[in-house]
Design a protein around this motif. Structure first.
Motif, short mmCIF file in Angstrom:
data_model
loop_
_atom_site.label_atom_id
_atom_site.label_comp_id
_atom_site.label_asym_id
_atom_site.label_seq_id
_atom_site.Cartn_x
_atom_site.Cartn_y
_atom_site.Cartn_z
N ALA A 142 0.91 -1.09 0.05
CA ALA A 142 -0.09 0.10 -0.01
C ALA A 142 0.90 1.22 -0.14
O ALA A 142 2.04 1.27 0.77
N THR A 143 0.26 2.17 -0.59
CA THR A 143 1.13 3.52 -0.86
C THR A 143 0.47 4.47 -0.16
O THR A 143 -0.84 4.65 0.12
N GLN A 144 1.07 5.27 0.54
CA GLN A 144 0.28 6.44 1.49
C GLN A 144 0.60 7.75 0.51
O GLN A 144 1.75 7.94 0.20
N THR A 145 -0.39 8.35 0.55
CA THR A 145 -0.39 9.61 -0.34
C THR A 145 -0.19 10.93 0.69
O THR A 145 -1.36 10.97 1.78
N LEU A 146 0.55 11.79 0.37
CA LEU A 146 0.80 12.92 1.51
C LEU A 146 0.19 14.23 0.73
O LEU A 146 0.48 14.17 -0.51
N SER A 147 -0.42 14.93 1.44
CA SER A 147 -0.99 16.12 0.86
C SER A 147 0.37 17.12 0.80
O SER A 147 1.29 17.02 1.41
N ASN A 148 0.22 18.21 0.19
CA ASN A 148 1.31 19.23 -0.16
C ASN A 148 1.52 19.67 1.35
O ASN A 148 2.66 20.10 1.72
N ASP A 149 0.38 19.95 2.18
CA ASP A 149 0.56 20.65 3.33
C ASP A 149 1.59 19.76 4.19
O ASP A 149 1.95 20.33 5.16
N ASP A 150 1.05 18.10 4.14
CA ASP A 150 1.82 17.44 5.10
C ASP A 150 3.27 17.42 4.83
O ASP A 150 4.22 17.27 5.58
N ILE A 151 3.68 17.60 3.44
CA ILE A 151 5.01 17.64 2.92
C ILE A 151 5.68 18.79 3.63
O ILE A 151 6.83 18.78 3.91
N ILE A 152 4.91 20.11 3.47
CA ILE A 152 5.56 21.25 3.74
C ILE A 152 5.94 21.19 5.53
O ILE A 152 6.89 21.66 5.90
N GLU A 153 4.79 20.62 6.22
CA GLU A 153 4.68 20.58 7.68
C GLU A 153 6.22 19.57 8.02
O GLU A 153 7.02 20.03 9.05
N ALA A 154 6.39 18.53 7.44
CA ALA A 154 7.48 17.68 7.36
C ALA A 154 8.73 18.40 7.31
O ALA A 154 9.64 18.22 7.97
N ILE A 155 9.05 19.25 6.08
CA ILE A 155 10.05 19.95 5.88
C ILE A 155 10.42 21.05 6.86
O ILE A 155 11.45 21.08 7.27
N GLY A 156 9.33 21.66 7.29
CA GLY A 156 9.39 22.69 8.41
C GLY A 156 10.17 22.06 9.71
O GLY A 156 10.53 22.88 10.54
N ASN A 157 9.64 20.82 9.85
CA ASN A 157 10.33 20.39 11.13
C ASN A 157 11.67 19.73 11.08
O ASN A 157 12.36 19.25 12.01
N LEU A 158 12.46 19.71 9.91
CA LEU A 158 13.60 19.49 9.78
C LEU A 158 14.66 20.34 10.23
O LEU A 158 14.52 21.49 10.04
N SER A 159 15.90 19.86 10.64
CA SER A 159 17.16 20.89 11.24
C SER A 159 17.54 21.41 9.74
O SER A 159 17.31 20.96 8.63
N VAL A 160 18.55 22.43 10.02
CA VAL A 160 19.25 22.83 8.73
C VAL A 160 20.00 21.78 8.07
O VAL A 160 20.06 21.73 6.61
#
Length: 117
Positions: free
Chosen positions: A2-20
């Motif tokens: 099964a593949t999980q589909t992420l929304s653009n907002d989910d992707i942006i949120e995940a990127i926002g939580n990354l360190s530099v």
């Protein structure tokens, strides 16, 4: 599988939580996977009436930016690496870079970047 589909907002949120550092690694993996390069957009210069004047205007437009505004919110867990990067980017000595990092966050007088070697 099964593949999980992420929304653009989910992707942006995940990127926002990354360190530099994690974000830099992600960008490198992205460039490698898709074979792209990241370059700043260049604005087209308006058409000039004369040959020499047009060339001078184009050279001025292509001039590299050497002054930046940076806001250091904190050093995080890797204060020594942050101090080293501050020293690598600026002409600050060890004490000045350390004081800058330890004084974050707060108002600072920022610097001009060293010319590229």
């Amino acid at each position: 599988m099964a593949t999980q589909t992420l929304s653009n907002d989910d992707i942006i949120e995940a990127i926002g939580n990354l360190s530099v550092v994690e974000l830099a690694e992600l960008i490198e993996k992205f460039k490698d996977k898709f074979g792209v390069t990241i370059a700043a957009p260049v604005a087209a210069a308006p058409a000039a009436g004369g040959g020499a004047a047009g060339g001078a205007a184009g050279a001025a437009a292509a001039e590299e930016k050497t002054e930046f505004t940076v806001i250091l919110k904190g050093a995080g867990e890797k204060k020594i690496q942050v101090i080293k990067e501050i020293r690598a980017i600026t002409n600050l000595g060890l004490k000045e870079a350390k004081d800058l990092v330890e004084g974050a966050p707060g108002p600072r007088t920022w610097w001009k970047a060293r010319p590229a070697r």
